[in-house]
Write an enzyme that holds these catalytic residues in place. Structure first.
Site, PDB file in Angstrom:
ATOM      1  CG  HIS A 514      -1.872   1.138   1.284  1.00  0.00           C
ATOM      2  ND1 HIS A 514      -3.124   1.063   0.714  1.00  0.00           N
ATOM      3  CD2 HIS A 514      -1.780   2.384   1.822  1.00  0.00           C
ATOM      4  CE1 HIS A 514      -3.761   2.202   0.905  1.00  0.00           C
ATOM      5  NE2 HIS A 514      -2.964   3.026   1.572  1.00  0.00           N
ATOM      6  CG  ASP A 562       1.736  -9.243  -0.926  1.00  0.00           C
ATOM      7  OD1 ASP A 562       1.718  -8.006  -0.784  1.00  0.00           O
ATOM      8  OD2 ASP A 562       2.569  -9.832  -1.649  1.00  0.00           O
TER       9      ASP A 562
END
Length: 624
Positions: A514, A562
């Site tokens: 992110h 993930d």
């Protein structure tokens, strides 16, 4: 009476007149006897051809050396012995020393040093402003060059510093804490940083941060009335372009980035003071810069301590409160006072830090579980360890001893809580400590407290203390290091997922961070605010490797997703990596083989006066 020999030659006796008379008588011998004697002598001559000349006893010759007389033969033997020794021993030594030798290679890096090299690079990738050519991150460029353009009182704007995480906001509260942590690690382990070749690098990273922090207030003044808390903003579930609504590389930002100032900031001001004060110790070899940092620290500390400015910096600030809300400022007061004392040696700071009313207001001795967890919002464990250092190494005595004993006892109790056997905190089945009770971003708490554990072990070892008691149980320095290593090993791959949570370390690590910069290609295309969504939502691996970034970490069941949308698990942060760097350099064995000890006991005290005041200051000088 014998005649003296003034020339130092031989004392042989010369022939006298009697010899001449004998010679004359020999000449009167008859010829027959002479003939017989000649034949006899001829026989002796012939025999000498076969047997050699008859032995003649030579007289020993002596040399007078002034204080002693020695045989000349002995003297020659001694001289030749010295010559032989020089040839056999001296010449080889001279030749050996004249040949250039390579310095012995230090032992190979352990996994902690390998991770340290990478973890520091994360800060290079998070830089804002005009980047140096040797920044080392090829997919990063200049950005945020208009930051602070709305801050008319700041000449040149608020350009520089670090982006906080996967967004492009510059939050000054966690940024300052990150710089304090990095500086603390350099102060304690400068020899290790030098041994592994990262000393200049980490100092450059600290200076990049402190140069920016000096811009956030009028650091040249002695009194200020405001400080800038952040640059950039993000509304929760907003629909207008801002740092969260848009998915852009920092280089492509085209939306408004407001500069937010606050007129009351006891917590933020004190943390900036701590960061500048700690850095002033790091840069003691640069007298002008160190003095500039110390002056700025004193100015912003004074601002933080003003009695009319005690409202937390985040209170009723929607652009701050949701992200980095400060729950107290008394811990920052204790933390910054300790750093100010170490940086300046001014006794007023240590008098304040050890006044019994400060730990009471900070609830430092109440054994509240969450108060034992070191973090960007709770500095109590760090401040208590920092003040325990003063007692352990200098032991100043009265009037500071009572409070310092309290801090030391609280530190020991905090360390006891780290061990699973005492069940203060829960641990995952894989072994990760749940210092934040299973919420998002668990690893930043793990590394910060692992650093304290390693550091406390080194403090005890430096003063030859083997351990301490947790109730009836004696715990050793090795126990503390084993805890810290277990947590770092978990992060580096010894976990149920068998993956590293540090990007670029090992073979398996997160590939979908992110993080706007890592996920958006560096391909010459400037994507719009929403044009970057396709990269946010892409299932492909990050096109740019964010080397050394430690992600938020797994959940309380050791699970990990993930995904770029999982910011609690897969977003890196400044404070997370600062704690990681500090913990890694504290625990690594790399460098110890080239003469590196545990901690540098003296660096912190270089500004501390040798004598302490005999009595505490008057109570009226302490402002609650």
């Amino acid at each position: 009476m014998y005649s003296a020999n003034h020339w130092g030659g031989s004392f042989e006796i010369a022939a006298d007149g009697a010899a001449e008379d004998d010679h004359s008588r020999n000449m009167d011998l008859d010829r027959g006897a002479l003939s017989a004697r000649q034949h006899h002598e001829l026989d002796e001559t012939q025999q000498s051809w076969l047997l050699g000349p008859p032995e003649t006893k030579k007289k020993d010759k002596y040399v007078d050396l002034g204080c002693v007389v020695v045989k000349r033969k002995v003297l020659w033997w001694v001289l030749w012995a010295f010559v032989g020794a020089f040839v056999l021993i001296g010449i080889p030594i001279i030749i050996a020393k004249s040949i250039p030798h390579k310095k012995p290679r230090p032992p190979p890096d352990d996994q902690y040093t390998e991770a340290l090299h990478k973890a520091l690079l994360f800060f290079n990738a998070q830089k804002s402003g005009r980047l140096p050519k040797n920044n080392g991150i090829p997919w990063r460029g200049n950005s945020g060059l208009s930051d602070g353009s709305d801050a008319k009182d700041v000449k040149g704007g608020l350009v520089g510093g670090y982006y906080d995480a996967g967004d492009n906001i510059k939050f000054h509260f966690p940024m300052a804490f990150s710089m304090t942590l990095l500086s603390w690690s350099v102060i304690e382990y400068s020899a290790k940083y030098k041994a592994v070749g990262e000393y200049n690098h980490v100092r450059e990273l600290i200076k990049w941060g402190t140069d920016y922090l000096l811009l956030t207030f009028n650091s040249s003044a002695s009194t200020i009335d405001k400080v800038y808390a952040q640059v950039g903003a993000a509304k929760i579930n907003g629909s207008q372009p801002d740092d969260h609504y848009c998915w852009n590389r920092p280089e492509d930002m085209a939306y408004p980035r407001p500069s937010l100032s606050v007129s009351s900031a006891p917590d933020l001001g004190a943390e900036i003071a701590a960061a500048l004060a700690a850095a002033s110790i790091v840069f003691r070899d640069n007298a002008d810069y160190s003095k500039k940092l110390a002056h700025g620290a004193a100015t912003v500390y004074k601002f933080a301590r003003q009695s009319g400015r005690r409202t937390p910096y985040s209170l009723r600030q929607p652009n701050i409160e949701y992200y980095y809300n400060s729950t107290s400022y008394w811990d920052e007061y204790m933390w910054s006072a300790a750093w100010m004392y170490y940086a300046t040696g001014n006794n007023s700071y240590i008098s304040f830090a050890t006044d019994p009313r400060l730990p009471k207001n900070a609830k430092a001795f109440l054994s509240v579980l969450d108060f034992s967890v070191f973090s960007w919002d709770n500095k109590l464990p760090g401040a208590q360890l920092l003040l325990s250092r003063l007692r352990m190494f200098l032991n100043p005595g009265y009037p500071y001893e009572e409070s310092l004993i309290g801090y030391h006892n609280a530190t020991s109790l905090n360390m006891c809580m780290y061990f699973p056997r005492f069940a203060a905190f829960n641990f995952t089945k894989g072994g990760m400590a749940l210092f934040n009770h299973g919420k998002g971003q668990p690893l930043q708490y793990v590394v910060a407290n692992s650093f304290l554990a390693s550091l406390y072990a080194d403090y005890m070892e430096a003063v030859n203390v083997p351990g301490w008691y947790c109730g009836p149980n004696f715990m050793t320095t090795d126990d503390l290091r084993a805890f810290a290593k277990s947590q770092l090993n978990y992060i580096l791959g010894d976990n149920p997922k068998k993956m590293s949570y540090v990007v670029g370390f090992g073979k398996k690590y997160p590939r979908h961070l992110h993080h706007r910069g890592a996920s958006t290609p560096h391909n010459g295309v400037k994507y719009s605010c929403t044009g970057g969504y396709k990269w946010r939502d892409s299932k492909k691996d990050d096109p740019n490797l964010l080397t050394g970034a430690m992600v938020g970490g797994p959940d309380k069941n050791d699970g990990f997703k993930d995904s770029r949308n999982s910011f609690g698990e897969n977003e890196p942060t400044l404070v997370g990596n600062a704690g990681l760097v500090a913990a890694l350099v504290a625990i690594t064995n790399s460098g110890r083989g080239v003469g590196v000890g545990t901690v540098d006991k003296n660096t912190m005290f270089s500004a501390v006066p040798p004598m302490f005041p005999a009595a505490p200051p008057p109570p009226s000088s302490w402002k609650p």
